[in-house]
Structure formats: C-alpha cells, structure tokens
Design an enzyme around this catalytic site. Structure first.
Site, short mmCIF file in Angstrom:
data_model
loop_
_atom_site.label_atom_id
_atom_site.label_comp_id
_atom_site.label_asym_id
_atom_site.label_seq_id
_atom_site.Cartn_x
_atom_site.Cartn_y
_atom_site.Cartn_z
N LEU A 43 0.17 2.07 6.31
CA LEU A 43 1.44 2.53 5.74
C LEU A 43 1.72 3.98 6.07
O LEU A 43 2.82 4.33 6.50
CB LEU A 43 1.42 2.33 4.23
CG LEU A 43 1.58 0.88 3.77
CD1 LEU A 43 1.46 0.81 2.26
CD2 LEU A 43 2.91 0.31 4.21
N ALA A 44 0.72 4.84 5.89
CA ALA A 44 0.96 6.27 6.12
C ALA A 44 1.17 6.55 7.61
O ALA A 44 2.12 7.24 8.00
CB ALA A 44 -0.20 7.10 5.58
N GLY A 45 0.29 6.01 8.45
CA GLY A 45 0.36 6.31 9.88
C GLY A 45 1.59 5.71 10.55
O GLY A 45 2.28 6.39 11.32
N ARG A 330 -7.90 1.24 -14.50
CA ARG A 330 -8.91 0.52 -13.75
C ARG A 330 -10.33 0.95 -14.07
O ARG A 330 -11.23 0.11 -14.16
CB ARG A 330 -8.69 0.76 -12.26
CG ARG A 330 -7.42 0.17 -11.80
CD ARG A 330 -7.14 0.47 -10.36
NE ARG A 330 -6.06 -0.42 -9.94
CZ ARG A 330 -5.59 -0.45 -8.72
NH1 ARG A 330 -6.06 0.34 -7.79
NH2 ARG A 330 -4.63 -1.28 -8.42
#
Lengths: 637, 254
Positions: A43-45, A330
C-alpha cells in the site's frame, strides 16, 4: 546520531497545513530530472510510486515479487479507518487522533498522528474514485463497521478483503503510471543494500531473482516501503517472503531503528496444528464485533464447545472489561487469551486456543446477515481446520502480526540518513506501542498518497538532480559486499536448512520477546541469538548457485538478517524497563494486571544505532510530549 | 499418510525439463499442500539435492503467488481453493500425484513449478484502472452507488491474478482475468468515462501477449479459486463489440 523530528510549529491542527506552505517546492518542469527509487509495492510503496509518478518525478519501483500486486498488504482483511463521521456518532479528526495516541499508549508522536487522522478523509475519497468496491448500504452510501479500541463506527471495508481491494487500487494507479512512462517497474528484484555517499542515500544494490544478476541503481532519493518484521518470530501471520532485510541493511548503513520491541500480537488467529506449521492464519478482528470470546470456567471441562452450558462458560473479556467487552484493544485481548490458556483453560486438540462463538450473533441477526459480514472468514476457517463455525465455536489464539517499530523518521518521513525515507509499516511513526485495528491500511496509504510525495520535494529541492552515479566507488564497494555475503552463504555447505534456523530463532523470540518479556528471558535470548547466528554461518546449507532462480538462497539471506536484527529487538525490550501497549514486562503491571507505563523515565522513542554485528547497539532517545492528549492510564473497563 | 509425487523439474527457462519421482512420507492430513512440499524439500536438502522451486507467499489464498497443476487440475481437486489453502485431508494415503507448472506459452517456466506471469501486469497497465490523480477525488459519499452494483463490482474484483484460468484453458486464453477487471470497473459509475477505451486496449494487449482466444469452454471458471464467472467474458464481449463498432465513427482507442 542526531534526532531532530522537525515538527512544524503551531497548534497540532495547523501543523500539516503550515508545513505544506513552508516546504520547499520543486518546479513542475524540474521534477522529471529527479530519479526516485521506491522499494516495495504494498500500500505505501505502490501509492507513493504512483503519486510521485503523477507529480512528474522519474520513479523506479522495485519489488521482490513477480508482480507488485503480490505485496502482503493484499492479505489485510478487516478495514481502514477514516474520520468521516458518516454514522453521525460523534467521530472527528480529533477523536481519531485521540484514539490513536491513547491506543498507542502514549509512545507515538502527536504531530504525526494528527496528520494521519487528517488525511484519512482523503484516502477514502481517493479509493472510491479509483473504483475500490467498499461495502455500501442499500441507499448507496458507504457502510461502516466498528473495530477494537474505538467507540465509534469509522471503519470502511470491502467484505473481508479490504487490503486486497485497496492494494489493487494502488496497483492499478501504479500500472497507469507505468504506461504513462513516469514509473519504471522492476519486478523480481530484491534490494540487498542501500548505497550511502558522503552520508546521503544515493541508491540501492539489488539482486535479480530470476537471472541472479547483482545490479546498481542510483537515484536522488530512496523510499523504503518494505513492510514489517513479524517473521522474526518465524510463525506469524505475515507472508513467507516478508523480511527485515531492506530496513536492516539501511540500519547497518546508518539509519536509526526505533522501538524495535514494539510488536503486535493479533488476538484472532487460528491456533497451530503441528510442528510443520509454516505460518499462522489471521482472521479479521472484525469478528470480535459479533463473536463472543469465552473459555470453560473449569480447566478440567473437556466437553465440546456446544455442550458446555452458559453457566459453565467464562466470557472473560466481557467480565473484565464491561464497557469494551470483546472489543478491547488487541494487546489486552491477546494477553488475556494467553493467560487463560496458560491457566489451563485452553480449548481444541492441542488445548492452545480460546473460543470465539457466533451462536448468539446467528440467533440475533440470522445466518444470512452473519454470512454477509463474515462469510469469507468462516470459509477460510473451515478450509484450514475442517470445522464449520456456523455450527460450532471457532478456536482462536494470538499470533505475531504487525510491527509498530521500524526505521526512525522525522515529520517528513526521512530517516537519520538524508535522502532515505521510510513509509508504511517500515517506519515507526504513528502507532506508538500498540496499533489500533484498521489503522495499518490507513497509515500505509496516508504515507504513500499524501505525505511522502509532498515531503520528498522538501528534500529534493535542496539536491542537484542527477548527482548520483553508479560508477561512484561507493556503489562498487556495496556491490562487492553484497556479492561476498552471497558467496559466503553458498560456501558454508553445512547440513541444516535456513528454515530450520529460522524456526529455532522464532522459538527463542516468541518465548522471550513475544507477548510477555522478562529481564531474565531477554538476557538469555541475548546469549542464545549470537550462538545460533554463529552456528548458522557454520552449518547452513544453501543449495544451488547465485545464478538464476534460487529460492533457498533468497531465504537464507533473509534469515541471516533476522539473526542479526533479533538482538536489537531484545536490547530494546530489555532497556525499556516499563510496560506499555504491546510491550509487556510482568515486572511492571498495575494491580489490575494491565501494563504500567513509566512516563517519568520512558516517555520517549528509543532509537538504536548500529555498532557492528554482535556489538551492543547504542541507544538514543527522542523525547515525546503530549500537550493535546494528556497521558492517562489506559482503561477499557 | 504417505504419498508419491511426480514433479516437473526444469532448471531454467531455456533448459529441457522432465518428471522426477519423490516420496512424501509421514504427512499429516492437517498440513497444507505447500507445507507437504516444504517437508519434501527439507528432505531433498538434507540429502544434498536441489529443492523443488515453486512460487508462494501469503499462504492464505489471497496473494495469487502459488499455483500448480495437480493431476492436470489447476490448484488441485478442491473447488474454490488455491493450492496453499488445499489441505492434505483432501487426499488419501498412498495417492500418486503429478505436479506440473501452469501450461501456457505466455507464462514461460522460470524453474520447476515457477512461471512468469508478468503479462498480467501489462494487461492491467493497458487500461485496467480509473484515471484519477491523487488528491483530485470527489467526496466519497457524493455519488451513491447501488449496493447491487457495488457488490457486483466486488465479485469481479475478487480475482487474485493467479493464472489458473489460463492454465485450465485449452487455448491458454486470459479472457477470464481480463474480463474480471473490465467488469469490475464497468459496474461502477467512476469507470464509465474510460469504459470503451479500456476494453479495446486491454484486449489488444491480451492478444499481443500471446494469449489465445476464448471459445467458451468454461474450464477457466471451474479452475478459478475465487469463483470468477464466465459471465464477465460475455460482458466484456458486449463492451468490446460496442467499442469496436463505434470506433469507426468516433475513435476511442488510444
């Protein structure tokens, strides 16, 4: 090591706006003169490469996969947070900011988190415009669900495949730029080192995984978007090829590594079924919206789940945390599950899980509604375990899942090496000591679409374009290092597979640096890791040669890096002599058994400097201040 | 359980290949198929051999990396299941299994069971996207989309790009893959502007990459681990027809 976070001035709500105005800009006509390398196409790249391509930079995107779409972001299930307040339930940018800082147990940088919450709005707009098929209500508007750690409903989702759909959106945007000629895609190329010239990042050295050729690539700036390091535990929910190599190699070349001990254990995974287990499968924690977690009250109660009557069940999260119930963050949900199993209440053939039960949800909503929400997760569970969760409760157990730690970055997401940026899970920036559910996708896309493409200009404006040259002696030196290391791996010719060392390392880390860390355990791990590393270099067997496709060689290189990295993780856990978020030191707990922070001594990010393999790394600190969200003891009661 | 494997071994793209027999012994029915291969590879390595190369990554059926023919069937005997999600309880003790790479000249074998599927990326690059610059999007809720349409778009978008459809097709056609992306975007209002250029450009690239034509066998749909329907190929053909006949009057292709 100098740690200047370069946080912009002004009130937190104005920092990003002020910064965008104050940043230096690169003239549109000059952008194409700059080469930018992006490593990783999750997603980031992918979003960073696509957006920088659109802006006009000359982008080179690298992935060790055969296609950018294979990156592990694809496996994220549950959703993506955004402060849209479409539910009119009191959400706002400020509340998302507040929840994230609090959820991170006051170990993140306020300014970065605020920006993340701010741009979350744009991410949803962008994704919808790209054709990401988010879930919708019958009126045609976007649907939301709630998620752990929040009391508002702000999570957008695409059935249980939100990561897949968001990544395909980013991948398609990337391929569009490939066609436009602004991005050159380098598939099946693994980054094995970063090249630093006079203290500034100027390129990378890669191995072509198909041909085996070691290559040099120069650029004016390098962005690492190479994900997290949960596979240091061997068994995790990460894909098999996820690794620490890119960030570790950058660390060895001078990039500070921040908070490596902040690792997240995901509460809703399928328990292991045997020794051969190669990975653990996560099921979205959105399941906790409607599923109820319980164990038999009596450890000796060996009846099947359905045969245990209500009064013999302990819905322990609902009992301990009446206001959040099954939706506690979590770390708490994970730790409590471990406590239950350790106390003998574990269920399943290996007594290594707790129940997650949908009986009441099916009674309340009907099987169809439940199937609509969780159908693919139920199928996945049945495929793996051979058990039908519509008829009998699921069994779940926590597993390593996400790493909040990563390369230290300043407000512009630049590491301590000028010109070297880190985005997404690869950096440490936004989640502090614990990440909230559905915030990883948000951060990856925030960094990639809306932060790095702008802030990189602030750096590039100070650099003469095209100044990097692969003929520089530094490239030759790094290439030589990479080749020598590869030869060493191939030449050991021992008896054991890299996987067997990885499994052993994983066991050491899970036992001593996993959900619970004691000083004693960490010291023993720090003794055993160098021994194991030494044995690896004496006895590993890597078949084949460096030429052509050799998955065993790829794996051995990654395991070798994990064997170095694991030590700094333990150093970090040992020296952070407090509990916070997911970092749990039983020496520091409240009377209620929750993590007890020590703000007086540890309200900082720990940033590690590499001093040599096997040498004790040097610890630096970036103090953290919380003028907007006053630190409090987290309470989800 | 004990199984016998016959595995296609090929050391490189330009080398000749052949079948080699292996024993898979003491296999647990709870293992996944790839974990079974891990065990076989571990033994090959212990004996000084070269492990069987196969691509894989997420091992939860979503990344699309894995895939091989098991007894001539892409991803093996269990429907709607990638090979990483196939468990050994689907087989019986004593079974003999033949493992081969995807069979299609557009997917050259790189090594053993490992093939090159980069033509799929080039089909997407030809038009499998909506052109929207980062930052230029409208407010996400500005345009309602009927739930029915959003769900239909999602069904098509569930493709994982594994290539099983191509391997199953007697013509080695990638029409199911191509049509899934065409249908995904055609179901959404955002996808309308480029709808007809998209289908022309993607089909053209599909053909130049050497994939065969679709002759409606339907083997692709049966092989697809994500249940992508051949109905999308019909939709693609309708859009392609319309795009082709209107092109003469008002050129839309690029």
């Amino acid at each position: 090591m100098e740690l200047n976070a370069r946080i912009p001035s002004g009130p937190v709500e104005k920092k990003w706006e002020n910064h965008r105005f104050e940043m230096k800009l690169v003239n549109p006509a000059n952008k194409r003169k700059y080469d930018v390398i992006v490593v990783g196409t999750g997603l980031a790249g992918a979003s960073a490469a696509a957006t920088m391509g659109e802006l006009g930079y000359n982008v080179h995107a690298f992935t060790h996969h055969e296609s950018p779409r294979r990156a592990h972001s694809i496996a994220a299930q549950g959703g993506i947070n955004a402060a849209k307040n479409y539910q009119n339930d009191g959400d706002s940018v400020y509340r998302l900011f507040y929840d994230t800082v609090k959820g991170g147990d006051f170990r993140s940088r306020e300014a970065n988190v605020y920006r993340l919450a701010e741009v979350s709005l744009n991410i949803i707009d962008q994704a919808v415009a790209q054709g990401v098929p988010f879930a919708r209500e019958y009126g045609g508007k976007l649907a939301n669900r709630s998620f752990g750690g929040a009391q508002v409903s702000r999570t957008f989702y695409a059935r249980g495949q939100t990561g897949q759909q968001l990544l395909l959106g980013a991948y398609q945007a990337l391929e569009r730029q490939v066609r436009a000629g602004t991005v050159t895609m380098h598939t099946s190329k693994e980054m094995l080192d970063v090249v630093v010239i006079d203290g500034v990042a100027k390129g990378i050295v890669t191995r072509d995984l198909v041909t085996g050729v070691i290559e040099r690539h120069a650029a004016d700036a390098v962005v690492l978007a190479t994900g997290g390091y949960s596979n240091v535990f061997f068994l995790s929910t990460n894909a098999q090829k996820c690794n620490v190599t890119a960030t570790w190699r950058a660390h060895r070349r001078g990039a500070g590594f921040a908070n490596p001990c902040f690792t997240q254990i995901h509460p809703t995974c399928i328990p292991p079924s045997g020794e051969y287990q190669s990975k653990l499968t996560l099921m979205s924690e959105s399941l906790r919206n409607d599923g109820r977690i319980w164990v038999p009250k009596d450890p000796e109660d060996k009846r099947k789940g359905n045969d245990i009557p209500e009064d013999a069940r302990d819905y322990y999260l609902e009992r301990l945390y009446p206001s959040f119930g099954n939706l506690t963050p979590r770390d708490i949900a994970s730790r409590r599950a471990k406590e239950m199993v350790d106390a003998g209440h574990g269920v399943g053939p290996m007594e290594n899980g707790v129940f997650l039960d949908f009986k009441h949800a099916i009674e309340r909503l009907g099987k169809d509604r439940v199937s609509e929400r969780y159908g693919n997760l139920f199928e996945m569970y049945e495929r793996i375990t051979g058990e039908d969760p519509y008829d009998r409760p699921m069994r779940i157990f926590p597993a390593p899942h996400y790493t909040m730690g990563g390369l230290w970055v300043d407000y512009d997401l630049m590491t301590t090496v000028p010109g070297l940026f880190a985005a997404g899970e690869a950096n440490f920036s936004d989640h502090g000591a614990n990440r909230l559910g559905a915030s990883a996708l948000m951060q990856g896309l925030a960094d990639g679409y809306f932060v790095v493409p702008l802030t990189i200009g602030n750096y590039l404006a100070t650099v003469t374009p095209g100044s990097a040259d692969t003929d520089h002696a530094a490239f030759a030196d790094v290439e030589k290092d990479v080749k020598q290391r590869q030869s060493r791996l191939l030449d050991v010719d021992g008896t054991r597979s890299a996987a067997s060392f990885h499994r052993e390392l994983g066991r050491i880390m899970w036992e001593n640096c996993g959900m619970v860390r004691t000083a004693e355990g960490l010291r023993s791990a720090l003794q055993r890791i160098p021994e194991l590393r030494e044995e690896f270099w004496r006895d590993v067997r890597v078949p084949g040669t460096g030429e052509g496709l050799n998955p065993s060689l790829e794996q051995a290189g990654r395991v070798a890096d994990f064997l170095e990295f694991a030590e700094v993780m333990c150093w970090d856990a040992l020296t952070r002599d407090e509990s916070c978020g997911a970092h749990y030191r039983p020496e520091h707990v409240t009377e209620e058994g929750e993590a007890r922070r020590d703000d007086e001594n540890f309200a900082h990010s720990a940033v590690w400097e590499f001093m040599g393999v096997g040498e004790e790394p040097r610890r630096h600190t970036e103090p953290l201040e919380f003028p907007n969200v006053p630190p409090s003891q987290r309470s989800y009661k | 359980m004990d199984l016998k494997l016959k595995v296609w071994r090929q050391s490189g793209p330009d080398e000749a290949g052949g079948f080699v027999a292996y024993d898979a012994k003491e296999i647990s029915p709870d293992m996944s198929f790839l974990e079974m291969l891990d065990v076989v590879n571990e033994r090959i390595l212990e004996e000084g051999g070269d492990p069987i190369a196969f691509d894989h990554d997420c091992r939860e059926g979503i990344c699309g990396s894995c895939g091989m023919m098991i007894d001539g069937v892409p991803h093996g005997p269990k429907s709607m299941t990638t090979v990483c999600q196939l468990h050994m309880r689907s087989f019986r003790d004593g079974d003999q299994l033949t493992l081969e790479p995807w069979r299609a000249s557009s997917f050259p074998v790189l090594k053993d069971l490992y093939v090159d599927r980069t033509p799929f990326d080039r089909i997407i690059a030809a038009g499998g996207y909506i052109s929207v610059r980062t930052g230029s999007a409208d407010e996400a809720n500005a345009e309602p989309i009927r739930k029915k349409d959003a769900d239909a778009a999602f069904d098509a978008a569930a493709c994982i790009g594994c290539g099983a459809c191509v391997a199953a097709c007697p013509n080695a056609s990638a029409m199911l893959f191509t049509s899934a992306k065409v249908a995904h975007l055609a179901h959404l209002p955002q996808g309308q502007t480029e709808r007809y250029t998209r289908v022309l450009d993607m089909v053209e690239t599909h053909d130049t990459e050497g994939f065969g034509n679709c002759t409606n066998h339907g083997a692709c749909q049966n092989a697809c681990p994500k249940g992508i329907s051949v109905d999308y190929i019909a939709q693609l053909n309708r859009d392609l027809f319309r795009a082709t006949v209107t092109t003469a009057a008002d050129p839309v292709g690029s």
